[in-house]
Design a protein around this motif. Structure first.
Motif, PDB file in Angstrom:
ATOM      1  N   ALA A  20       0.841  -1.196   0.000  1.00 28.04           N
ATOM      2  CA  ALA A  20       0.000   0.000   0.000  1.00 28.04           C
ATOM      3  C   ALA A  20       0.873   1.241   0.000  1.00 28.04           C
ATOM      4  O   ALA A  20       1.797   1.376   0.803  1.00 28.04           O
ATOM      5  CB  ALA A  20      -0.916   0.004   1.215  1.00 28.04           C
ATOM      6  N   ARG A  21       0.553   2.162  -0.884  1.00 26.36           N
ATOM      7  CA  ARG A  21       1.314   3.406  -0.990  1.00 26.36           C
ATOM      8  C   ARG A  21       0.696   4.463  -0.081  1.00 26.36           C
ATOM      9  O   ARG A  21      -0.522   4.646  -0.065  1.00 26.36           O
ATOM     10  CB  ARG A  21       1.337   3.903  -2.431  1.00 26.36           C
ATOM     11  N   ASN A  58      -3.596   8.218   6.458  1.00 23.54           N
ATOM     12  CA  ASN A  58      -3.951   7.655   5.153  1.00 23.54           C
ATOM     13  C   ASN A  58      -5.103   6.675   5.303  1.00 23.54           C
ATOM     14  O   ASN A  58      -5.139   5.889   6.253  1.00 23.54           O
ATOM     15  CB  ASN A  58      -2.767   6.887   4.561  1.00 23.54           C
ATOM     16  N   ILE A  60      -6.815   3.488   3.399  1.00 25.88           N
ATOM     17  CA  ILE A  60      -6.526   2.505   2.358  1.00 25.88           C
ATOM     18  C   ILE A  60      -7.731   1.578   2.183  1.00 25.88           C
ATOM     19  O   ILE A  60      -8.256   1.033   3.156  1.00 25.88           O
ATOM     20  CB  ILE A  60      -5.283   1.662   2.711  1.00 25.88           C
ATOM     21  N   ASP A  61      -8.168   1.419   0.936  1.00 23.20           N
ATOM     22  CA  ASP A  61      -9.230   0.470   0.625  1.00 23.20           C
ATOM     23  C   ASP A  61      -8.638  -0.933   0.640  1.00 23.20           C
ATOM     24  O   ASP A  61      -7.780  -1.253  -0.192  1.00 23.20           O
ATOM     25  CB  ASP A  61      -9.811   0.781  -0.758  1.00 23.20           C
ATOM     26  N   THR A  64      -8.918  -3.027  -2.787  1.00 23.71           N
ATOM     27  CA  THR A  64      -8.133  -2.640  -3.955  1.00 23.71           C
ATOM     28  C   THR A  64      -6.691  -2.311  -3.600  1.00 23.71           C
ATOM     29  O   THR A  64      -5.824  -2.282  -4.479  1.00 23.71           O
ATOM     30  CB  THR A  64      -8.753  -1.419  -4.641  1.00 23.71           C
ATOM     31  N   GLN A  66      -5.783   0.580  -2.713  1.00 22.31           N
ATOM     32  CA  GLN A  66      -5.565   1.962  -3.132  1.00 22.31           C
ATOM     33  C   GLN A  66      -5.718   2.936  -1.967  1.00 22.31           C
ATOM     34  O   GLN A  66      -6.560   2.747  -1.086  1.00 22.31           O
ATOM     35  CB  GLN A  66      -6.548   2.346  -4.242  1.00 22.31           C
ATOM     36  N   ASN A  67      -4.900   3.992  -1.974  1.00 18.24           N
ATOM     37  CA  ASN A  67      -5.026   5.078  -1.014  1.00 18.24           C
ATOM     38  C   ASN A  67      -6.187   5.963  -1.456  1.00 18.24           C
ATOM     39  O   ASN A  67      -6.148   6.579  -2.515  1.00 18.24           O
ATOM     40  CB  ASN A  67      -3.718   5.882  -0.977  1.00 18.24           C
ATOM     41  N   THR A  68      -7.238   6.028  -0.648  1.00 16.62           N
ATOM     42  CA  THR A  68      -8.448   6.759  -1.033  1.00 16.62           C
ATOM     43  C   THR A  68      -8.564   8.116  -0.350  1.00 16.62           C
ATOM     44  O   THR A  68      -9.619   8.748  -0.425  1.00 16.62           O
ATOM     45  CB  THR A  68      -9.710   5.928  -0.725  1.00 16.62           C
TER      46      THR A  68
END
Length: 443
Positions: A20-21, A58, A60-61, A64, A66-68
């Motif tokens: 995760a980014r 942050n 995170i989903d 996915t 993804q960082n939302t």
């Protein structure tokens, strides 16, 4: 209720989030999870914010990866532990709060920690909060500084919160110090105090439920807790969990000192907690540069998961979250996830799904769903959600339409989460596939 049970720390662990980014380039510090949406929250020190206590949150989903969204809390602390609540359809994050107090790191750099805790409405991109925010619409609760009647004159430092969604309690970790007449400080040590949460409203009462301290360093069974880095804590039911361990360095590529320790809350408030179990953590040991960071509890149905974070030191500094669960085993089978939908935009009139189960101690990926297609070469047909993505490729044989004497083909899931179908050719087109036979060891 099974989710109040002691987590089987020696059992099989699984991955909730991989690669995760985060918004900032700094290492992750702590994690939390919304028990309703499943979103995972990661706290990190904002760029250049270590000495001033600037935190970046942050979201995170987990499906996915993804960082939302992200937001900054300036002057709040180090972010070394957070907690998450879901109230009226929104996520609220418990975190440190200022005014901050600084201390020197082992390398001599000033690091700021909060002296209070607060609950912040997570509202990404709309503001950078500061502790000086004023007005009746302040998006965080009045900062709270814990005290203990048994230690008059002592003030709390290094305050950090976590939320127990099972026992409905807020737990705060803090250090108590008292300044003496000669200017020195009497350090009473580190404490853990709990406060009840109203499960209907989510409001936290200021009435102390119980407090405790860790076993003393003189306890032979507690030696692994001391002399290394504190990396997070969590509470679930009658157990308190501590996360400790060192990061890898060129000089020490394998510290081999990462532990999660389960402590039993004492029957009498104020007594020291006792060790129920201590487990060395070797998850994701194949990463070339890593550091244990963050502990949290979340719920899935009637069961609970203990999440533990692992941050990577290679650029970009990605975050991973693993977990153990209280989910019971039924005839040797334990379901770690529900059936989750795969992203398959080219597949119509069909739903492809996957899940993770444990079969006799081995974690297995199962897929299901059948669909029509027209494949003449190896083709990517779907993408798995983040909780199902393996660390390396896994393969299985699945049923297909009869063609050129073939009745099966090879399905492969890559470490990027892509589902590929192999075996088709211009003279041996695949027009139908059934994934029901896909069952393979997952890691």
């Amino acid at each position: 209720m099974a989710s109040r049970d002691l987590f089987q720390l020696s059992g099989t662990w699984d991955t909730a989030l991989a690669n995760a980014r985060q918004h900032c380039d700094n290492m992750m510090q702590s994690i939390g999870a919304d028990p309703v949406t499943g979103d995972i929250f990661i706290a990190q020190v904002a760029e250049g914010g270590s000495a001033t206590g600037n935190i970046c949150l942050n979201r995170i989903d987990p499906w996915t990866g993804q960082n939302t969204g992200s937001m900054h809390l300036n002057g709040f602390g180090h972010g070394y532990q957070i907690g998450v609540q879901h109230i009226d359809g929104k996520s609220y994050v418990w975190t440190e709060a200022g005014p901050v107090a600084t201390k020197l790191s082992p390398s001599g750099k000033p690091v700021a920690f909060g002296t209070r805790v607060t609950r912040v409405l997570f509202n990404p991109g709309k503001y950078d909060l500061t502790m000086e925010s004023t007005g009746t619409s302040k998006p965080f609760s009045t900062p709270f500084r814990p005290t203990l009647a048994e230690y008059p004159g002592h003030l709390a430092y290094g305050c950090a919160p976590t939320v127990d969604p099972v026992g409905h309690r807020l737990t705060i970790r803090f250090e108590l110090k008292k300044q003496l007449s000669d200017g020195t400080f009497d350090d009473a040590g580190w404490f853990y105090a709990q406060y009840p949460i109203d499960p209907a409203t989510g409001n936290v009462s200021g009435n102390l439920t119980r407090w405790t301290k860790s076993p003393p360093s003189s306890d032979p069974g507690a030696a692994h807790i001391y002399g290394t880095n504190f990396q997070g804590f969590a509470s679930c039911g009658d157990y308190l969990y501590l996360y400790t361990g060192s990061k890898t360095t060129p000089a020490n590529p394998d510290p081999d000192d990462t532990y999660i320790t389960a402590l039993a809350w004492p029957a009498t408030s104020g007594q020291r907690a006792t060790i129920a179990h201590a487990q060395k953590i070797t998850a994701l040991s194949e990463l070339p540069a890593r550091e244990p960071e963050g502990l949290a509890v979340t719920t899935v149905g009637t069961e609970a998961k203990l999440l533990f974070g692992i941050g990577g030191y290679e650029e970009p500094r990605l975050a991973a979250v693993c977990y153990v669960s209280t989910a019971p085993s039924v005839e040797g089978i334990r379901a770690y996830t529900d059936w989750l939908d795969l992203a398959a935009p080219a597949v119509t009139r069909a739903t492809l799904q996957g899940r993770l189960i444990e079969v006799r101690g081995s974690t297995t990926l199962q897929l299901r769903g059948s669909f029509t297609c027209d494949l003449s070469t190896h083709t990517r047909v779907a993408t798995l959600p983040a909780p199902l993505i393996p660390s390396g490729p896994i393969r299985a044989i699945v049923a297909r339409n009869t063609g050129s004497s073939h009745v099966a083909c090879r399905a492969e899931v890559t470490s990027a989460g892509e589902l590929w179908i192999h075996g088709a050719g211009p003279e041996d087109r695949i027009t139908w596939i059934d994934l029901g036979g896909f069952s393979a060891a997952w890691n």
